[in-house]
Design an enzyme around this catalytic site. Structure first.
Site, PDB file in Angstrom:
ATOM      1  CE  LYS A  71      26.935  53.061  37.802  1.00  0.00           C
ATOM      2  NZ  LYS A  71      26.762  52.058  38.851  1.00  0.00           N
ATOM      3  CG  ASP A 107      24.134  51.385  42.040  1.00  0.00           C
ATOM      4  OD1 ASP A 107      23.127  50.924  41.476  1.00  0.00           O
ATOM      5  OD2 ASP A 107      25.174  51.703  41.428  1.00  0.00           O
TER       6      ASP A 107
HETATM    7  P1  NAP Z   1      34.703  47.317  39.100  1.00  0.00           P
HETATM    8  O1  NAP Z   1      34.588  48.762  39.430  1.00  0.00           O
HETATM    9  O2  NAP Z   1      35.496  46.886  37.923  1.00  0.00           O
HETATM   10  O3  NAP Z   1      35.289  46.587  40.421  1.00  0.00           O
HETATM   11  C1  NAP Z   1      35.555  45.222  40.452  1.00  0.00           C
HETATM   12  C2  NAP Z   1      36.362  44.883  41.699  1.00  0.00           C
HETATM   13  O4  NAP Z   1      36.550  43.473  41.698  1.00  0.00           O
HETATM   14  C3  NAP Z   1      37.760  45.525  41.742  1.00  0.00           C
HETATM   15  O5  NAP Z   1      38.061  45.907  43.054  1.00  0.00           O
HETATM   16  C4  NAP Z   1      38.679  44.384  41.301  1.00  0.00           C
HETATM   17  O6  NAP Z   1      39.940  44.390  41.881  1.00  0.00           O
HETATM   18  C5  NAP Z   1      37.945  43.178  41.875  1.00  0.00           C
HETATM   19  N1  NAP Z   1      38.296  41.959  41.152  1.00  0.00           N
HETATM   20  C6  NAP Z   1      38.157  41.723  39.822  1.00  0.00           C
HETATM   21  N2  NAP Z   1      38.600  40.494  39.530  1.00  0.00           N
HETATM   22  C7  NAP Z   1      39.071  39.960  40.702  1.00  0.00           C
HETATM   23  C8  NAP Z   1      39.671  38.722  41.037  1.00  0.00           C
HETATM   24  N3  NAP Z   1      39.904  37.769  40.118  1.00  0.00           N
HETATM   25  N4  NAP Z   1      39.992  38.508  42.334  1.00  0.00           N
HETATM   26  C9  NAP Z   1      39.768  39.464  43.266  1.00  0.00           C
HETATM   27  N5  NAP Z   1      39.220  40.667  43.001  1.00  0.00           N
HETATM   28  C10 NAP Z   1      38.863  40.896  41.732  1.00  0.00           C
HETATM   29  O7  NAP Z   1      33.260  46.670  38.874  1.00  0.00           O
HETATM   30  P2  NAP Z   1      31.884  47.090  39.608  1.00  0.00           P
HETATM   31  O8  NAP Z   1      31.184  48.096  38.794  1.00  0.00           O
HETATM   32  O9  NAP Z   1      32.209  47.378  41.028  1.00  0.00           O
HETATM   33  O10 NAP Z   1      31.022  45.738  39.473  1.00  0.00           O
HETATM   34  C11 NAP Z   1      31.437  44.580  40.162  1.00  0.00           C
HETATM   35  C12 NAP Z   1      30.359  43.503  40.087  1.00  0.00           C
HETATM   36  O11 NAP Z   1      29.169  43.959  40.718  1.00  0.00           O
HETATM   37  C13 NAP Z   1      29.954  43.109  38.661  1.00  0.00           C
HETATM   38  O12 NAP Z   1      29.773  41.717  38.644  1.00  0.00           O
HETATM   39  C14 NAP Z   1      28.646  43.822  38.452  1.00  0.00           C
HETATM   40  O13 NAP Z   1      27.794  43.136  37.552  1.00  0.00           O
HETATM   41  C15 NAP Z   1      28.059  43.777  39.851  1.00  0.00           C
HETATM   42  N6  NAP Z   1      27.094  44.861  40.081  1.00  0.00           N
HETATM   43  C16 NAP Z   1      25.802  44.528  40.323  1.00  0.00           C
HETATM   44  C17 NAP Z   1      24.874  45.515  40.552  1.00  0.00           C
HETATM   45  C18 NAP Z   1      23.440  45.143  40.817  1.00  0.00           C
HETATM   46  O14 NAP Z   1      22.563  46.010  40.713  1.00  0.00           O
HETATM   47  N7  NAP Z   1      23.165  43.907  41.187  1.00  0.00           N
HETATM   48  C19 NAP Z   1      25.261  46.861  40.540  1.00  0.00           C
HETATM   49  C20 NAP Z   1      26.604  47.177  40.305  1.00  0.00           C
HETATM   50  C21 NAP Z   1      27.520  46.161  40.074  1.00  0.00           C
HETATM   51  P3  NAP Z   1      41.119  45.386  41.465  1.00  0.00           P
HETATM   52  O15 NAP Z   1      40.647  46.738  41.949  1.00  0.00           O
HETATM   53  O16 NAP Z   1      42.305  44.897  42.162  1.00  0.00           O
HETATM   54  O17 NAP Z   1      41.191  45.313  39.969  1.00  0.00           O
END
Ligand code: NAP
Length: 294
Positions: A71, A107
């Protein structure tokens, strides 16, 4: 779907890409429209991104979605990037037009679509966003578009929170509203927020027994507040179950997924997307997967 000599190519690049629900949703829409297109999963290794883009140009790919890990990495390969994608720092939709690759990010628009059904005076809402990853960036940009006066991002890593805050320096509209806060401050923020968004993967299958928040904490939130989980499987997550039990309004991530896809399809096909067909294709797939797994 009839694939002919004239059929044009769309797809999604990612690595891995097997988990993507986009081919299912987009091909259902293409079928419904009777459009002469097909949408393919395109696994592209991070080291082969430049080769892939050159190849897409060579074979006349009309457009594609972009998922993890490309991305951000895709941006230098594009001739033009929309303002919203530049602010978010990530592109999820690319199209080829007049000899140039264009990119945007749908998004934020997808995130906003289900919220707009809720009549709130957003100029008085200070959202709390859990997590500071890629999805949080789209949510923050969207909350800025809503006109929220302050946007509070809560994370577990002080360094990553700081980097997140600094990354908005070129977007003063957001930078002036953004506060990044440690997880420990969350209980104190909840009574003041009408919108709590989970952008962490905590609670996503296969770790569906988990929630990023203690259930009792939802009771601190005001009546009528919205708890929004970007996760779309399971439905509902533990986060949303607890929010429902506390009497809050709940939204899951399915509609965001549908709406970001519909916005991309409209860019490629230049006609309205059959949103209900896209939603139904995902719902029936997710329901049958849930039934077969448990
Ligand atoms: P990402 O870039 O990996 O970011 C995940 C975030 O969550 C990071 O800030 C991480 O913290 C935090 N995190 C992970 N485990 C944690 C825990 N145990 N406690 C507290 N914080 C935690 O992932 P992303 O792309 O943003 O996606 C995140 C979620 O959104 C996923 O479940 C994805 O499926 C969903 N999503 C949905 C859509 C939709 O269209 N509905 C679109 C995009 C994403 P650190 O930075 O400290 O590691």
């Amino acid at each position: 779907m009839l694939i002919k000599g004239t059929t044009q190519l769309l797809g999604v690049i990612g690595y891995p890409v097997e988990h993507s629900l986009s081919p299912l949703m987009h091909n259902a829409a293409i079928d419904q429209l009777g459009a002469d297109y097909v949408y393919l999963p395109l696994p592209v290794h991070p080291e082969r991104l430049a080769d892939a883009i050159a190849g897409f140009g060579a074979i006349g790919l009309r457009g594609f979605n972009v998922t993890i890990p490309h991305k951000q990495a895709i941006i230098p390969f594009l001739d033009e990037v929309s303002e919203v994608a530049a602010a978010i720092g990530a592109v999820n939709t690319v199209w080829y037009e007049q000899g140039q690759w264009h990119g945007t990010n749908t998004d934020a628009l997808g995130f906003l679509a289900p919220l707009k059904a809720h009549a709130k005076s957003w100029q008085a809402v200070c959202p709390v966003v859990l997590g500071n990853g890629g999805a949080a960036r789209a949510v923050v940009a969207a909350c800025g578009q809503l006109g929220c006066p302050q946007i509070r991002v809560v994370g577990r890593s002080p360094d990553k929170l700081e980097t997140f805050a600094e990354s908005w320096a070129q977007t003063p509209d957001i930078a002036s509203k953004l506060a990044v806060l440690p997880w420990e401050q969350l209980p104190d923020l909840l009574p003041e927020t009408d919108l709590l968004v989970n952008t962490t993967p905590v609670g996503m299958a296969p770790h569906s027994g988990l929630s990023p928040l203690y259930p009792a904490w939802f009771c601190r939130m005001p009546t009528g507040a919205i708890a929004y989980d970007l996760i779309y499987t399971p439905r509902p997550t533990q986060f949303l179950r607890a929010a429902q039990a506390a009497g809050l309004v709940t939204l899951d991530g399915l509609e965001m997924l549908v709406q970001q896809g519909a916005a991309a399809l409209e860019i490629w096909l230049k006609q309205p997307a059959p949103v209900a067909v896209m939603r139904d294709s995902l719902l029936s797939y997710l329901e049958s997967s849930a039934a077969s797994s448990g």
